[in-house]
Design a protein around this motif. Structure first.
Motif, mmCIF file in Angstrom:
data_model
loop_
_atom_site.group_PDB
_atom_site.id
_atom_site.type_symbol
_atom_site.label_atom_id
_atom_site.label_comp_id
_atom_site.label_asym_id
_atom_site.label_seq_id
_atom_site.Cartn_x
_atom_site.Cartn_y
_atom_site.Cartn_z
ATOM 1 N N SER A 115 0.822 -1.206 0.000
ATOM 2 C CA SER A 115 0.000 0.000 0.000
ATOM 3 C C SER A 115 0.859 1.261 0.000
ATOM 4 C CB SER A 115 -0.948 -0.010 1.194
ATOM 5 O OG SER A 115 -0.362 -0.641 2.285
ATOM 6 N N LEU A 116 2.080 1.135 0.417
ATOM 7 C CA LEU A 116 2.982 2.296 0.392
ATOM 8 C C LEU A 116 4.408 1.770 0.279
ATOM 9 C CD1 LEU A 116 2.990 5.295 0.476
ATOM 10 C CD2 LEU A 116 3.071 5.229 2.948
ATOM 11 N N GLY A 117 5.073 2.134 -0.803
ATOM 12 C CA GLY A 117 6.382 1.540 -1.053
ATOM 13 C C GLY A 117 7.492 2.148 -0.243
ATOM 14 N N SER A 118 7.236 3.323 0.363
ATOM 15 C CA SER A 118 8.350 4.051 0.948
ATOM 16 C C SER A 118 8.546 3.762 2.431
ATOM 17 C CB SER A 118 8.119 5.554 0.751
ATOM 18 O OG SER A 118 6.826 5.869 1.195
ATOM 19 N N VAL C 153 8.833 9.402 -11.048
ATOM 20 C CA VAL C 153 7.753 8.616 -10.452
ATOM 21 C C VAL C 153 8.330 7.527 -9.566
ATOM 22 C CG1 VAL C 153 5.878 7.028 -10.963
ATOM 23 C CG2 VAL C 153 6.157 9.086 -12.313
ATOM 24 N N GLY C 154 9.365 6.890 -10.062
ATOM 25 C CA GLY C 154 9.956 5.792 -9.305
ATOM 26 C C GLY C 154 10.500 6.272 -7.974
ATOM 27 N N ALA C 155 11.209 7.380 -8.011
ATOM 28 C CA ALA C 155 11.788 7.883 -6.773
ATOM 29 C C ALA C 155 10.691 8.230 -5.778
ATOM 30 C CB ALA C 155 12.645 9.107 -7.068
ATOM 31 N N LEU C 156 9.603 8.814 -6.291
ATOM 32 C CA LEU C 156 8.496 9.164 -5.399
ATOM 33 C C LEU C 156 7.889 7.914 -4.775
ATOM 34 C CD1 LEU C 156 6.602 12.023 -7.195
ATOM 35 C CD2 LEU C 156 7.757 12.066 -5.005
ATOM 36 N N VAL C 157 7.640 6.931 -5.612
ATOM 37 C CA VAL C 157 6.992 5.718 -5.117
ATOM 38 C C VAL C 157 7.828 5.090 -4.010
ATOM 39 C CG1 VAL C 157 6.417 3.356 -5.740
ATOM 40 C CG2 VAL C 157 5.713 5.215 -7.199
ATOM 41 N N LEU C 158 9.145 5.127 -4.194
ATOM 42 C CA LEU C 158 9.982 4.396 -3.253
ATOM 43 C C LEU C 158 10.387 5.209 -2.031
ATOM 44 C CD1 LEU C 158 12.271 2.299 -5.572
ATOM 45 C CD2 LEU C 158 10.432 1.517 -4.128
ATOM 46 N N ILE D 80 17.608 3.694 -0.649
ATOM 47 C CA ILE D 80 16.999 4.324 0.540
ATOM 48 C C ILE D 80 15.886 3.435 1.092
ATOM 49 C CG2 ILE D 80 15.552 6.250 1.286
ATOM 50 C CD1 ILE D 80 17.221 8.044 -0.457
ATOM 51 N N ALA D 81 15.049 2.921 0.188
ATOM 52 C CA ALA D 81 13.966 2.053 0.662
ATOM 53 C C ALA D 81 14.543 0.859 1.413
ATOM 54 C CB ALA D 81 13.130 1.582 -0.525
ATOM 55 N N LEU D 82 15.602 0.297 0.867
ATOM 56 C CA LEU D 82 16.219 -0.856 1.514
ATOM 57 C C LEU D 82 16.798 -0.463 2.865
ATOM 58 C CD1 LEU D 82 16.814 -3.792 0.329
ATOM 59 C CD2 LEU D 82 19.181 -3.052 0.478
ATOM 60 N N PHE D 83 17.400 0.724 2.905
ATOM 61 C CA PHE D 83 17.993 1.160 4.167
ATOM 62 C C PHE D 83 16.927 1.357 5.238
ATOM 63 C CE2 PHE D 83 19.232 4.592 7.034
ATOM 64 C CZ PHE D 83 20.378 4.032 7.574
ATOM 65 N N ARG D 84 15.774 1.901 4.837
ATOM 66 C CA ARG D 84 14.717 2.110 5.818
ATOM 67 C C ARG D 84 14.257 0.785 6.401
ATOM 68 N NH1 ARG D 84 11.046 6.397 2.611
ATOM 69 N NH2 ARG D 84 12.229 8.273 3.129
ATOM 70 N N ALA D 85 14.261 -0.258 5.575
ATOM 71 C CA ALA D 85 13.779 -1.541 6.064
ATOM 72 C C ALA D 85 14.831 -2.273 6.878
ATOM 73 C CB ALA D 85 13.328 -2.405 4.891
ATOM 74 N N ARG D 86 16.071 -2.139 6.507
ATOM 75 C CA ARG D 86 17.100 -2.991 7.106
ATOM 76 C C ARG D 86 18.138 -2.246 7.912
ATOM 77 N NH1 ARG D 86 17.952 -8.118 4.691
ATOM 78 N NH2 ARG D 86 16.452 -8.541 3.074
ATOM 79 N N GLN D 87 18.153 -0.932 7.831
ATOM 80 C CA GLN D 87 19.142 -0.116 8.535
ATOM 81 C C GLN D 87 20.561 -0.423 8.087
ATOM 82 O OE1 GLN D 87 18.175 2.372 10.530
ATOM 83 N NE2 GLN D 87 16.139 1.732 9.891
ATOM 84 N N THR D 88 20.709 -0.907 6.867
ATOM 85 C CA THR D 88 22.052 -1.141 6.360
ATOM 86 C C THR D 88 22.019 -1.055 4.846
ATOM 87 O OG1 THR D 88 23.839 -2.714 6.115
ATOM 88 C CG2 THR D 88 21.666 -3.626 6.390
ATOM 89 N N ILE D 89 23.135 -0.698 4.248
ATOM 90 C CA ILE D 89 23.188 -0.697 2.797
ATOM 91 C C ILE D 89 24.277 -1.657 2.324
ATOM 92 C CG2 ILE D 89 22.209 1.564 2.332
ATOM 93 C CD1 ILE D 89 25.149 2.559 2.222
ATOM 94 N N SER D 90 24.594 -2.613 3.161
ATOM 95 C CA SER D 90 25.592 -3.593 2.740
ATOM 96 C C SER D 90 24.978 -4.533 1.706
ATOM 97 C CB SER D 90 26.055 -4.396 3.950
ATOM 98 O OG SER D 90 26.694 -5.556 3.503
ATOM 99 N N LEU D 91 25.741 -4.821 0.678
ATOM 100 C CA LEU D 91 25.237 -5.719 -0.350
ATOM 101 C C LEU D 91 25.228 -7.167 0.118
ATOM 102 C CD1 LEU D 91 26.840 -4.428 -3.640
ATOM 103 C CD2 LEU D 91 24.487 -4.264 -2.943
ATOM 104 N N ASP D 92 26.018 -7.463 1.151
ATOM 105 C CA ASP D 92 26.080 -8.848 1.608
ATOM 106 C C ASP D 92 24.878 -9.206 2.457
ATOM 107 O OD1 ASP D 92 28.398 -8.840 0.364
ATOM 108 O OD2 ASP D 92 29.663 -9.379 2.070
ATOM 109 N N GLU D 93 24.305 -8.156 3.054
ATOM 110 C CA GLU D 93 23.246 -8.422 4.028
ATOM 111 C C GLU D 93 22.011 -9.080 3.413
ATOM 112 O OE1 GLU D 93 22.323 -7.858 8.201
ATOM 113 O OE2 GLU D 93 24.113 -7.870 6.985
ATOM 114 N N PRO D 94 21.407 -8.466 2.385
ATOM 115 C CA PRO D 94 20.213 -9.122 1.870
ATOM 116 C C PRO D 94 20.604 -10.301 0.988
ATOM 117 C CG PRO D 94 20.604 -7.114 0.649
ATOM 118 C CD PRO D 94 21.743 -7.283 1.598
#
Lengths: 526, 626, 267, 99
Positions: A115-118, C153-158, D80-94
């Protein structure tokens, strides 16, 4: 230096313009319609409407072709000919089916997309967003961008423009992969891997294109083909450049050793996105590879044939063998996709005219079965503790006894699997037959022999799933752990793809005859 | 109507699809859709027959190209139908008997919750069987062949909630697959030898091919025929197939599908004509099966299994005839036709009896049903007279001709083959009379809870129609060799040969043996008391009762190794499905596990794979290009 | 012909900083090195007769792309030094070998090429580039537009998080605070009544008792507050001589004023 | 000295960029490696454009810059999205998707 107004034949571009225009409009819709439910409906209507109208325009163009091979839209940049129209029509069909899958919802009203990707998965914000009924309806716009990019990809005759189109359809895919509703950590991991490897491969492609430009002074495919005739073909820089260009495209097709992203991304992406890119990316990349090989690198056929042989064999063997030991349905189909990449490359042996018919047909049958099978996967769900519907049940064991629970769904899945395996009376058989005949016509019978063996081994894991569905009982105590969804849109997709798979298996001649007319490239120069 | 013959396939197929998709809504009336579809197919067939009869004998074959399957390749595979006297004969048999059995099933399956599904399968079977006989190429025939196999599998296992029935279905499936391999091999060899699999090309080029090729193709075809027609050594599945509902036994396992093997041999006449050795093998297989079936039939107490053994034996006769070459082809088909009527009639009769006896099948608990089930008794009796070969009933006209033809030839062949056919006739008389007397005559040995009654008209009318056919069809067809002449454009003209024994003598001998057989049966089972439990019996009885230990032999020869193979596979499967690494998984799986390790999940490793790939490929091509 | 000096300067300016990609620990250092590389490349473009591209390179890469990298680095923690020990077995060897192989391969194929430079004076100038860009390549330009929309758009979505809870007015906020049991009036500032204007001195309530929470919590945690009692003592000494008489916890002046307000006569 | 020497330089930069993708665990750094590879390709295009005395190579390089900018936007958004979920940007982590 005087400015010369460019001459552009816009008419043949109408389908692409419609799709890209609709994509831009879809972005505006995002801004102006606030209610998520209304927005979803409008986006879906616009998307399917635009794709359908574009499909109609493609047909109009096709009819309008008559005896001519096509139109040069812009010299050296874009050529819309019969071959590219065939690919475009196919991509539009895939796009429409994918849009239906994008809009599918479970009985609980849950979509495939987050529902929200961010916001982080599992966070309070995510719960709030879910409760507020938010939807990432941008996916429809992204889908349209991707389809438009792919359509461009099939008719571009310029290596740099090809790079732009490659990015145009890749970027939306990278984003959509990250947007799964369930198992979002996996989805984001898949997006990161896909993105990094995709960027890596496009850098390789670009350097290759630069080297080709360096050795031929040309960047449009036909001129490259002509220029190669005038330079010694053992020009090392040209060969290295050609290899790197082909590698960039093979990455998108998912051939070994450029396949590593395929299983991870197929598994992690939201299932509708997997369905779409499984079918459409492969088709678009194959279309571009055909054009590059037949127009630009035709004189290098002998030198590059080693590469095609090696990659085709490696793909078939690795895809088949690793698929045998998979325990995840999506992953198994991903490895099967790798094996199919091998079958696709088999047709490139000898660069015969037959391949120009065989490849579109093969990709059509493969794409239909792919979309259908992933649609089925999206319907088989785990049941949560509280009786609600949870994520997709992708472990093989969870598919045991599906034939009892839902015979029609399992039957459709069996049909798609048989088509993948190339069993007679399914579309896959005709596709394989055509591809193999093309390769034999190209003199590559040892390759065909290996391909036939690989398909025989591959049949094992397809049939294993069928056996599991129909002849294995539901494990004791697991009767209530799997729920079968019954979404109307998904059912439509399954019925359409299944019917097409049967029809193309029994009466393929109509489509084959059409594609035979499409087996021509418009060659403008020379 | 000939050009519309595809409707005969399309209508039942559409009906089957409709019935399967329609769901519970159609439960109340779905079966009538099935009946109408089958009747429509019959009408189309009848129309085509009438049109054909109006044409010259020489012009009776019509090829109907429906569509191009794979256009534009060297291998032109078309989908087409061939309407000629042979195929139209089968069309008539299948649709006529099939329609009667549809009617019968409406009543027979009345109380089954899944009746709609049953009719869907029946229609599917009709469509597949018609495709089989109307196909104009071996490839299309193969699709029909697989289709009837599928329908048969579904119908045998129709009551698959009972475990042994499901097992029976699986057994039939597996044995049939062995036969199918024969057909596939035959097609492969045809491709290699003639470059095509359509009848026209193959038969046109067959005379020029070498005898060895033709023999090999012929033997492969025979293997296919043995699987489908339950001939030695692939006969074991037929008895178990009786697990299916009785109308299925009548339609598929007596009248039509099991005769597909005979059709295949007769259709392939041009191939067999060039391969005398293959023909001899066909005849010998037929002779062995006819005796084997007869022996088994003598010892069975299960009425359906006894009838199944009899079917096996009668198809043995047809195979024998087909193996005799042009003089036998027409008689094989003739017997097939009459057999279709009387055996289907008797199966329906057996079904009627079972209906009356609470689905009991043990003949030792029957007896004295003549009084309560008059129609069944009369119709069954006509079938009995027909199979015995008593003139003027149908069986006489067809079976006697086969026996005569078996005595034609030179050397040891006529004596052995003819002798077998002759003895078979006597044995047939014995076991069929035994069955008849045990069921309808003697004392009532009913269990306490049964109250026999005659069946409803919906069941008896089809039985009466078939009984009329059993009685008079043979006479009608044999008058003036009408049927033989009708088939002549396909089977070829047979020169008249005199048997090694004069014909009147053969007829007399046959009749004498038949009467002796029937008389013995009357003494033992009609007049004397039949014990309610089977006596221990001699070694021979036990052997026959156990189907000559066919299952044991199969188990030792095929099943054991097969089981080991499947068990390993299943084991590997379980191990893989459970995610455990199977130490003993064979090569592929181990290779798979090894390659799987390369997919580490680390994106940097993936990038490394790609880069190494690019560098290696570029290196090889650049160095190779220099 | 290209100036040799320029080439060597550019070579030094690009290759040496780019090695930071492989060996530097802090991402910020790497990013700054890459900025240098980009500037070096811009110089190369100018030297190669493509001044327009040189400018674009500076604007796009150093100005936009690398700054974006820096922004993201700040978001994810600017001073994360990377542990350079390799975790995947053999990856270091494979990486260096493959990349080295690629470099050697490319250099050798380039060396193998026999390309004669054409001696023409046509050099890149903004007008020339524009002419070609908007004639021959105009379609590509338009497609690039779509590409940029997609990226946005992609940056916004993510990354864009919309408001998930309704915005509350001040009245609602106040009501909620009171419901939760908070003090309806403002907190006193530190030092009030304590005759002191330092931030670390607690205010005194009307009774002269120090109010500890009037001092910033940060100071409290750092134990940098002054002792309130001390200032109370000062108050007693100077301002309110009869305070002594009142026992601890006796009715406060608050109570008095309330009485007064109620209309009663004060004592 | 011709513009060809810049092509050699580009090859070296390309290899360094590729090595960074293979060797660096930090997603942003790996991504900068990709950027370097794209820039190397640009340098090749511009150098050849100079050698052939035509502008096409420059225009291609210009396109590549725009594409690269768009790619950077999406790539960093994913990071950034990955960092918010995992608190890391290491490529080995996920690395849960494997096998």
């Amino acid at each position: 230096m005087n400015f010369v107004t460019p001459e552009i034949a816009w008419a043949p571009l109408t389908p692409i313009l419609i799709v890209l225009g609709a994509a831009a409009a879809a972005v505006l819709i995002e801004a102006f319609i606030k209610t998520p439910a209304t927005r979803r409906l409008v986006q879906l209507t616009v998307t399917i409407g635009a794709l359908a109208v574009a499909l109609g325009m493609v047909v109009v163009q096709w009819v309008g072709l008559g005896d001519s091979a096509g139109t040069v839209v812009m010299t050296g940049k874009i050529t819309v000919d019969a071959q590219s129209l065939a690919w475009q029509a196919m991509l539009l069909v895939f796009g429409i089916l994918a849009a239906l899958l994008f809009a599918a919802r479970t009985a609980d009203g849950e979509e495939s997309f987050t529902s929200l990707g961010s916001v982080p998965p599992g966070s309070t914000e995510e719960r709030l967003a879910r409760r507020a009924g938010l939807q990432v309806t941008e996916v429809y716009a992204l889908l349209l961008f991707a389809v438009g990019g792919m359509m461009l990809f099939t008719c571009i005759t310029d290596l740099i423009f090809l790079f732009v189109a490659l990015e145009l359809f890749s970027l939306p895919l990278y984003i959509m992969v990250a947007l799964a509703r369930r198992r979002r950590l996996l989805s984001q991991e898949a997006a990161l891997k896909y993105f990094l490897l995709g960027a890596f491969s496009s850098a390789i492609y670009l350097f290759g294109a630069a080297l080709v430009y360096g050795s031929t002074t040309q960047i449009d495919m036909e001129s490259i083909g002509i220029a190669i005739d005038f330079i010694p073909s053992n020009d090392a820089m040209l060969l290295a450049g050609a290899v790197m260009v082909v590698v960039g495209l093979m990455f998108k097709i998912g051939a070994v050793p450029f396949h590593s992203w395929v299983p991870d991304v197929y598994q992690g992406a939201p299932t509708p996105v997997t369905a779409f890119m499984g079918a459409a990316t492969k088709a678009a990349a194959t279309a571009a590879l055909v054009r590059v090989m037949y127009l630009a690198f035709y004189p290098l056929e002998w030198e590059l044939s080693w590469m095609f042989w090696a990659v085709a064999i490696a793909s078939m063997v690795v895809g088949t063998v690793v698929a045998l030991v998979q325990t995840d349905v999506k992953r198994m189909l991903a490895y099967s996709a790798v094996a199919h990449a091998g079958f696709i490359l088999v047709a490139f042996a000898g660069l015969t005219p037959e391949a120009l018919t065989a490849l579109p047909f093969y990709l059509l049958t493969y794409g239909l079965a792919t979309i259908g099978s992933f649609a089925v996967i999206s319907q088989v769900r785990e049941r949560a503790e509280d009786g609600g519907v949870a994520a997709e049940a992708v472990r093989l064991g969870q598919w045991a006894g599906l034939g009892r629970r839902s015979p029609l769904l399992a039957g459709a899945m069996a049909l798609f699997l048989l088509s993948f395996a190339g069993i007679p009376l399914t579309a896959g058989f005709i596709g394989k037959f055509e591809v193999f005949s093309a390769a034999v016509a190209g003199g590559a019978w040892p390759l065909v022999l290996i391909a036939v063996l690989a398909s025989a081994v591959a049949a094992f894991f397809y049939v294993r799933l069928i056996v599991l569905m129909f002849f294995t009982d539901v494990p004791e105590g697991a009767q209530d752990t799997v729920a079968v969804e019954n979404d109307l849109l998904t059912r439509i997709v399954i019925i359409v793809t299944a019917a097409a798979t049967v029809l193309l298996g029994i009466v393929p001649s109509g489509v084959l005859n059409v594609l035979q007319d499409a087996a021509v490239f418009l060659v403008s120069a020379g | 109507m000939q050009s519309l013959i595809w409707l005969a396939i399309a209508i039942p197929l559409a009906s089957a699809a409709f019935l399967l998709v329609a769901g519970k809504r159609a439960d109340a009336w779905g079966h009538w859709v099935g009946v109408v579809a089958s009747s429509a197919a019959f009408l189309v067939g009848a129309g085509a027959l009438l049109e054909m009869l109006g044409q010259d004998a020489a012009n009776r074959a019509t090829t109907l190209t429906l569509w191009e399957f794979i256009p534009g390749s060297d291998l032109n595979v078309n989908v087409g139908l061939l309407v000629d006297p042979l195929s139209i004969t089968f069309v008539m048999l299948i649709t006529f008997v099939g329609t009667l059995i549809h009617f019968y099933s409406v009543a027979y399956m009345e109380h089954d919750v899944a009746r709609r599904r049953f009719f869907a399968y029946l229609n599917l079977f009709i469509a597949a069987m018609l495709l089989l006989v109307l196909a104009d190429s071996y490839l299309l025939l193969f699709f029909g062949w697989e289709g009837v196999g599928l329908a048969s599998y579904l119908l045998i296992g129709f009551w698959n909630h009972r475990n042994e029935y499901a097992t029976a279905a699986n057994k039939a499936f597996v044995v049939n697959r062995i036969g199918d391999i024969g057909l596939i091999i035959a097609m492969g060899m045809m491709f290699a030898a003639f470059g095509a699999v359509d009848f026209t090309t193959v038969f046109a080029e067959a005379p020029e091919a070498s005898t060895a090729t033709l023999t090999a193709i012929g033997l492969a075809l025979l293997l296919a025929a043995c699987g489908k027609s339950a001939q030695f050594p692939l006969q074991s599945w037929l008895g178990d197939a009786m697990a299916g509902p009785t109308p299925v036994s009548a339609l598929i396992h007596a009248a039509t599908m099991v005769t597909a093997g005979v059709y295949l041999i007769v259709r392939s006449a041009p191939i067999f004509n060039g391969a005398p050795n293959a023909q001899l093998v066909v005849a010998v297989v037929g002779a062995i099966t006819l005796l084997l079936g007869a022996f088994i039939g003598m010892a069975k107490d299960d009425i359906k299994k006894a009838l199944a053994a009899s079917t096996m034996s009668q198809i043995g006769y047809m195979m024998l005839a087909a193996g005799l070459g042009p003089i036998g082809y027409a008689f094989a088909i003739f017997h097939l036709l009459t057999h279709g009527f009387f055996k289907a009639g008797m199966f329906l009769g057996a079904g009627s009896v079972m209906h009356a006896m609470n689905d009991q099948v043990d003949m030792r608990r029957f007896g004295a049903l003549r009084g309560v089930m008059v129609i069944t008794w009369v119709t069954f009796g006509l079938g009995w007279l027909a199979i015995l070969g008593i003139p003027p009933f149908s069986g006489y006209w067809s079976k006697d001709k086969i026996i005569e033809a078996a005595f034609v030839g030179e050397g040891w062949q006529p004596w052995v083959l003819g002798g077998a056919a002759l003895i078979g006739a006597g044995l047939t008389a014995f076991y069929m009379s035994r069955l008849f007397f045990m069921t309808f005559h003697g004392k009532a040995r009913w269990t306490d809870d049964v109250h026999p009654h005659e069946s409803s008209p919906l069941m008896t009318v089809p039985m009466i129609v078939l009984a009329v056919g059993s009685a008079f069809l043979g006479l009608f067809m044999a008058t003036g060799d009408r049927f033989t002449h009708f088939l002549e454009p396909v089977t070829g003209h047979a020169e008249h040969h005199d048997p090694v024994i004069p014909i009147p003598v053969i007829i007399a001998l046959t009749l004498a043996l038949v009467i002796v057989g029937a008389a013995v049966a009357w003494m033992k089972y009609g007049r004397a008391d039949v014990p309610e439990t089977a006596p221990a019996g001699s070694l021979a009885t036990i052997t026959a009762r156990n189907d000559f230990f066919q299952d044991g032999v199969n188990r030792a020869v095929f099943q054991r190794p097969g089981q080991h193979l499947t068990r390993t596979l299943v084991y590997a499967d379980a191990a893989i499905v459970d995610g455990a690494v199977n130490k003993q998984a064979h090569g592929w799986a181990r290779l798979g596990e090894a390659s799987r390790k390369l997919q580490t999940g680390q994106v940097r490793s993936y990038a490394a794979t790609m880069l190494v790939g690019v560098v290696l490929i570029a290196l090889i091509i650049v160095v190779g290009g220099l | 012909m290209v100036s040799e000096v320029l080439f060597w300067i550019v070579a030094a300016l690009t290759v040496i900083p780019s090695l930071a990609l492989l060996f530097a620990k802090r991402p910020v250092h790497i990013a700054m090195s890459i900025v240098l590389v980009m500037v070096g490349l811009a110089a190369a473009y100018v030297g190669l007769g493509a001044p327009f591209l040189g400018v674009v390179q500076i604007v796009v890469y150093t100005g936009a792309v690398m700054m974006m990298f820096l922004f993201v680095m700040m978001l994810v923690g600017v001073d994360n030094a990377e542990d350079m020990r390799e975790t995947i077995k053999g990856q270091k060897w494979i990486g260096f070998l493959a990349a080295g192989g690629l470099g050697i391969l490319l250099i050798s194929v380039i060396g193998d090429a026999s390309i004669e430079p054409r001696l023409t004076d046509t050099v890149g100038n903004p007008e020339g580039v524009a002419m070609i860009l908007f004639s021959e390549y105009v379609l590509v330009m338009e497609v690039l537009g779509f590409l940029l929309i997609t990226a946005a758009v992609g940056a916004l979505v993510l990354t864009h998080v919309p408001r998930l809870t309704p915005r509350r007015t001040q009245v609602e906020l106040q009501a909620a605070r009171v419901l939760a049991g908070a003090n309806p009036v403002n907190k006193p500032m530190p030092g009030v009544y304590a005759r002191h204007n330092a931030l670390d001195v607690p205010a005194l309530d009307p009774q002269g008792q120090p109010i500890e929470e009037s001092v910033s919590r940060v100071l409290e945690i750092r134990r940098q507050t002054q002792d309130g009692q001390e200032f109370r003592a000062q108050l007693e000494d100077t301002d309110n001589p009869d305070h002594e008489a009142r026992p601890h916890g006796a009715p406060s002046r608050d109570a008095d004023t309330r009485n007064t307000r109620d209309g009663e006569e004060p004592k | 000295m011709t513009a060809m020497s810049f092509v050699y330089l580009a090859a070296i930069l390309f290899a360094i960029g590729a090595a960074a993708v293979l060797l660096r665990r930090n997603a942003i750094v790996a991504f900068m490696g990709v950027e370097l590879m794209l820039n190397a390709a640009n340098l090749v295009l511009v150098a050849f454009s100079r050698m052939y005395g035509e502008l096409d190579g420059q225009i291609m390089a210009f396109f590549v810059m725009v594409v690269a900018a768009a790619e950077v936007v999406v790539g960093l958004a994913i990071i950034i999205a990955l960092f918010r979920a995992r608190q890391t940007i290491s490529l080995d982590e996920p690395a849960e998707l494997k096998g």
